[in-house]
Enzyme design. Structure first.
Site, short mmCIF file in Angstrom:
data_model
loop_
_atom_site.label_atom_id
_atom_site.label_comp_id
_atom_site.label_asym_id
_atom_site.label_seq_id
_atom_site.Cartn_x
_atom_site.Cartn_y
_atom_site.Cartn_z
N GLU A 1 -6.58 -36.98 20.04
CA GLU A 1 -6.31 -38.32 20.61
C GLU A 1 -7.63 -38.96 21.03
OE1 GLU A 1 -3.14 -38.47 23.54
OE2 GLU A 1 -4.21 -40.05 24.62
N TYR B 1 2.33 -49.16 34.17
CA TYR B 1 1.96 -47.84 33.65
C TYR B 1 3.08 -46.87 34.04
CZ TYR B 1 -1.33 -43.89 32.84
OH TYR B 1 -1.96 -42.75 32.40
N ASP C 1 5.99 -43.90 33.31
CA ASP C 1 6.45 -42.77 32.50
C ASP C 1 7.86 -43.10 32.03
OD1 ASP C 1 4.13 -41.33 32.79
OD2 ASP C 1 4.81 -40.36 34.64
N ARG D 1 -7.99 -35.41 24.18
CA ARG D 1 -7.12 -34.23 24.16
C ARG D 1 -6.69 -33.88 22.75
NH1 ARG D 1 -2.62 -37.05 28.18
NH2 ARG D 1 -2.49 -39.01 27.04
N ARG E 1 -5.34 -50.78 26.88
CA ARG E 1 -6.15 -49.73 26.27
C ARG E 1 -5.34 -49.17 25.12
NH1 ARG E 1 -11.28 -48.60 25.40
NH2 ARG E 1 -11.78 -46.38 25.54
N ARG F 1 -1.66 -40.50 39.85
CA ARG F 1 -0.72 -39.80 38.97
C ARG F 1 -0.94 -38.30 39.00
NH1 ARG F 1 1.62 -42.58 34.76
NH2 ARG F 1 1.28 -40.85 33.33
N ARG G 1 -3.78 -29.51 43.90
CA ARG G 1 -3.08 -28.39 44.51
C ARG G 1 -4.05 -27.31 44.96
NH1 ARG G 1 0.47 -28.65 39.60
NH2 ARG G 1 2.12 -30.11 40.12
N1 UDP Z 1 -7.43 -37.65 34.25
C1 UDP Z 1 -8.66 -37.04 34.29
N2 UDP Z 1 -8.80 -35.80 33.73
C2 UDP Z 1 -7.79 -35.18 33.10
C3 UDP Z 1 -6.53 -35.80 33.04
C4 UDP Z 1 -6.39 -37.04 33.63
O1 UDP Z 1 -9.61 -37.59 34.83
O2 UDP Z 1 -7.98 -34.06 32.58
C5 UDP Z 1 -7.29 -38.97 34.88
C6 UDP Z 1 -7.60 -40.11 33.90
O3 UDP Z 1 -8.18 -41.17 34.63
C7 UDP Z 1 -6.22 -40.49 33.40
C8 UDP Z 1 -5.38 -40.32 34.65
O4 UDP Z 1 -5.94 -39.19 35.31
O5 UDP Z 1 -6.18 -41.80 32.89
C9 UDP Z 1 -3.91 -40.11 34.41
O6 UDP Z 1 -3.70 -38.99 33.57
P1 UDP Z 1 -2.34 -38.71 32.83
O7 UDP Z 1 -2.39 -37.36 32.24
O8 UDP Z 1 -1.22 -39.03 33.74
O9 UDP Z 1 -2.42 -39.82 31.68
P2 UDP Z 1 -1.48 -40.11 30.40
O10 UDP Z 1 -0.83 -38.82 29.99
O11 UDP Z 1 -0.53 -41.18 30.84
O12 UDP Z 1 -2.46 -40.61 29.40
#
Ligand code: UDP
Length: 376
Positions: free
Chosen positions: A309, A356, A358, A284, A253, A175, A179
């Protein structure tokens, strides 16, 4: 023919809209919560007027033109483009990993080409070139090497999923883009934004049809016996629960949110700050006013609403947020999907499809299922 749609999340609401406006037949939408919209739901905080995403930040983003064209018939989007920062060891970096992140962690001023070479060297050191990554950790270190992985991925992922990254499917990390440019966007998608007048207004318009009846505060269990035998049931709840988990429970989860109103104009300077390290229990902090800079009076006011969160274990009957698409759960899901097929029930949405997704993927899937299985 009547349709009963169980669940009013984005997949269920799009399906209801399509059935009512294209087929022109009655649809009953059954929703156990006291609002429609599923986890996309947002409402204004009474004291500050700030629009809060009640189940965590939902930023609409897509590269699927059909989905954008469809949703923009029901809402205008503002020009918000998602950017995320991440705190690690007392410093703030850019997420997903870009040239600014790499340069800050290595304390260098690499060019894009130098950064690519560095990632290649780190990757060669961390993972054999000829091997295929078998799990999330192997996938991540094969792309970015150990230092970046350990700083920004390892502990965040363990907190998020309650499992070590070696016990998670590699697909989760796909996901995140990696870059070697100064592109600061979280998503690669050309179309992005937050509904101009909010998610609640978007869902109200999707469901605004005299053929659609919404029954809030109503569980599927409570209404099951009222459903006529010739009605079609479209179910967007947890697929295992539909069959009393006879083959065992699917794993999920969950999340817990801790809300706070702060008497400051701006708490963290951005909408989402991730916390990478294991010593902070939350993953976060969301600060919702940043999603609507165009609402200038609220944006400039001396108050802000934040939400921490915390990932949490899912227990039976709790809120399921994320499916855990590993081999065991995927196989188990297939058994429930076969039972649904047998019973003539259509499964959909993130919970019903155990995907999973979006928001845009859920909309795309609802449009596809409507065309192929309902209209077709
Ligand atoms: N992830 C991470 N560090 C970050 C953000 C994401 O390791 O700072 C990893 C983590 O395993 C997460 C996955 O990338 O479950 C997908 O992140 P995303 O932001 O897409 O998750 P969502 O917003 O769906 O919770």
């Amino acid at each position: 023919m009547t349709y009963f749609i169980i669940g009013s999340g984005i997949w269920g609401s799009v399906m209801a809209e399509r059935i009512a406006s294209v087929l022109r037949v009655p649809v009953v939408v059954v929703e156990r919560r006291n609002h429609v919209g599923g986890n996309c739901h947002a409402s204004r905080d009474a004291a500050t007027g700030i629009e809060c995403h009640r189940y965590g930040s939902h930023i609409f983003h897509t590269k699927i033109r059909e989905v954008w064209d469809y949703l923009t018939k029901f809402t205008r989007f503002n020009s918000y483009r998602h950017k995320v920062l991440i705190r690690h060891a007392g410093r703030t970096y850019v997420m997903p990993i870009n040239l600014a992140t790499i340069n800050a962690l290595y304390q260098k001023n690499f060019t894009p080409e130098e950064a690519q070479n560095l990632l290649q060297e780190e990757s060669n050191r961390a993972f054999p070139a000829e091997a295929r990554p078998q799990n999330l950790e192997e996938k991540a270190v094969s792309q970015i090497g150990r230092p970046l992985y350990e700083a920004f991925i390892r502990d965040y992922t363990a907190k998020q999923w309650g499992r070590a990254p070696v016990d998670l499917p590699a697909s989760i990390i796909n996901r995140l883009p990696i870059r070697t440019s100064y592109n600061f966007d979280y998503f690669d998608d050309p179309w992005q934004g937050i509904p101009w007048d909010g998610y609640a207004a978007l869902f109200a318009r999707l469901l605004d049809n005299t053929l659609i009846t919404v029954r809030l505060n109503t569980s599927y269990e409570a209404i099951k016996t009222e459903i006529p035998s010739d009605a079609t049931v479209i179910y967007t709840g947890q697929a295992d629960a539909l069959f009393d988990c006879v083959h065992g429970e699917l794993e999920w989860r969950s999340l817990r949110f801790e809300w706070e109103t702060v008497n400051q104009r701006d708490y963290q300077g951005t909408s989402v700050m991730n916390y990478a390290d294991a010593d902070v229990a939350y993953t976060r902090i969301h600060e919702f006013k940043h999603y609507h800079p165009e609402r200038t009076e609220i944006f400039e006011s001396g108050h802000t609403v934040i939400c921490r969160e915390y990932p949490s274990a899912w227990t039976s009957g709790g809120e399921a947020y994320y499916p855990l698409n590993d081999a065991r759960n995927t196989a188990l899901y297939e058994r429930y999907a076969a039972m649904a097929q047998e019973a003539g029930i259509i499964l959909g949405g993130r919970l019903g499809a155990y995907r999973y997704w979006d928001m845009d993927k859920a909309v795309a899937d609802a449009l596809r299922v409507f065309e192929t299985r309902i209209a077709g």
